[in-house]
Design an enzyme around this catalytic site. Structure first.
Site, PDB file in Angstrom:
ATOM      1  N   HIS A  28     -11.915   1.368  -4.588  1.00  0.00           N
ATOM      2  CA  HIS A  28     -11.230   0.599  -5.250  1.00  0.00           C
ATOM      3  C   HIS A  28     -12.130  -0.863  -5.498  1.00  0.00           C
ATOM      4  CE1 HIS A  28      -7.440   2.601  -4.714  1.00  0.00           C
ATOM      5  NE2 HIS A  28      -7.957   3.021  -3.731  1.00  0.00           N
ATOM      6  N   ASP A  58      -2.226  -1.539  -3.968  1.00  0.00           N
ATOM      7  CA  ASP A  58      -2.579  -0.057  -4.166  1.00  0.00           C
ATOM      8  C   ASP A  58      -1.263   0.529  -4.272  1.00  0.00           C
ATOM      9  OD1 ASP A  58      -3.672   2.320  -4.620  1.00  0.00           O
ATOM     10  OD2 ASP A  58      -4.621   2.363  -2.475  1.00  0.00           O
ATOM     11  N   TYR A  94       0.947  -1.187   0.064  1.00  0.00           N
ATOM     12  CA  TYR A  94      -0.204   0.100   0.007  1.00  0.00           C
ATOM     13  C   TYR A  94       1.194   1.307   0.025  1.00  0.00           C
ATOM     14  CZ  TYR A  94      -3.203   3.654   1.656  1.00  0.00           C
ATOM     15  OH  TYR A  94      -4.014   4.931   1.705  1.00  0.00           O
TER      16      TYR A  94
END
Length: 279
Positions: free
Chosen positions: A268, A165, A122
């Site tokens: 998302h 991500d 992330y």
DNA sequence: ATGGTGGACACTCCA
């Protein structure tokens, strides 16, 4: 007893999902929906937003994920690998940017077709102003990617998958308007150039093996648009990279856009990849 | 031009 054909049994594909879930505890029902619909073998989550002590262990195990590796903190960030297949956590990973803020976990997945090393990231979002001099969040983001690039450049990676991500949309058609987003954090040249450098430490953009770079491809739509599908101002912030030895095993990919319309959705959507061992 | 929405947590951060 049925006679089996005299052929080598093919190992089943491994189904891998990456998803920024934006609060695991709030969206447990959506994780269940995803699991029931797709039967993934491995799910990599980002933004779990839960400390390890409060991780919903029993609920996740009840979905069939008995093998877990996660790292969370209070309120922000947090990553988790959920697996039906046995995992060996990788423990000697760096503390990025000299602060442990739960943005990376790694594990070896003992898959039927052979072990696969999996990294779940992330990357910092980077704030609003794309200037590292005035915006410490943007400086953090650039430094994080630089550190990751240096670390992976020193690794000898085989059968490795990197997902997550990454908060950067690197290609022109990874955003709804390339020219307009060149000044917007997630698509500025300092970010996209760095992401490319990181990828070039030994990875292939696996999603783009299935959708050519001339086609639009998004995984995120802001909560701030009234009708996300109609305005369709998306960005591809979530990624699946693989080492070249796994490219022949990439069997199918899909972006689960329908999840953006699930009740109380994440901004998302999940990305699904099937990895089929060679016979 | 600026604010639009959503999650966590405790009144303001973060995305």
């Amino acid at each position: 007893m049925l006679a089996l054909p005299h052929t080598i049994r093919h190992a089943l594909p491994m189904r891998l999902v990456t998803w920024n879930i934006n609060s695991l505890r709030l969206r447990m029902p959506l994780l269940e929906k995803l699991t029931t619909a797709l039967l993934p073998d491995v799910v990599c989550l980002q933004e779990t937003k839960v400390t390890d002590a409060l991780f919903p262990l029993e609920s996740v195990r009840a979905l069939g994920f008995e093998h877990l590796h996660y790292k969370g903190m209070k309120g922000y960030n947090g990553v988790a690998i959920l697996s039906r297949l046995p995992l060996s956590p990788v423990v000697d990973t760096p503390t990025w940017y000299a602060q442990e803020d739960c943005r990376h976990v790694a594990a070896t997945v003992h898959a039927p077709g052979g072990d696969i090393t999996l990294h779940d990231f992330y990357v910092p979002a980077g704030g609003d102003e794309p200037d590292p001099e005035t915006n410490p969040k943007f400086a953090h983001k650039l430094a994080f990617v630089d550190e990751a690039t240096q670390w992976f450049a020193q690794q000898k990676s085989a059968r490795t998958v990197l997902v997550g991500d990454l908060n950067i949309a690197p290609l022109e058609h990874d955003v709804w308007n390339h020219r307009q987003l060149l000044k917007i954090v997630s698509h500025t040249p300092p970010e996209t150039q760095r992401l490319t450098q990181w990828q070039q430490t030994g990875f292939v953009d696996a999603m783009r093996r299935f959708v050519p770079p001339t086609d639009k491809l998004y995984t995120w739509w802001s909560y701030r648009n009234k009708d996300w599908r109609k305005s369709n101002r998306g960005r591809r912030l979530d990624h699946i990279w693989v080492t070249p030895d796994l490219v022949p095993e990439l069997a199918s990919m899909s972006v689960l856009e329908e999840a953006r319309d699930w009740p109380s959705p994440s901004d998302h959507v999940p990305v699904v990849m099937d990895i089929q061992p060679q016979s």
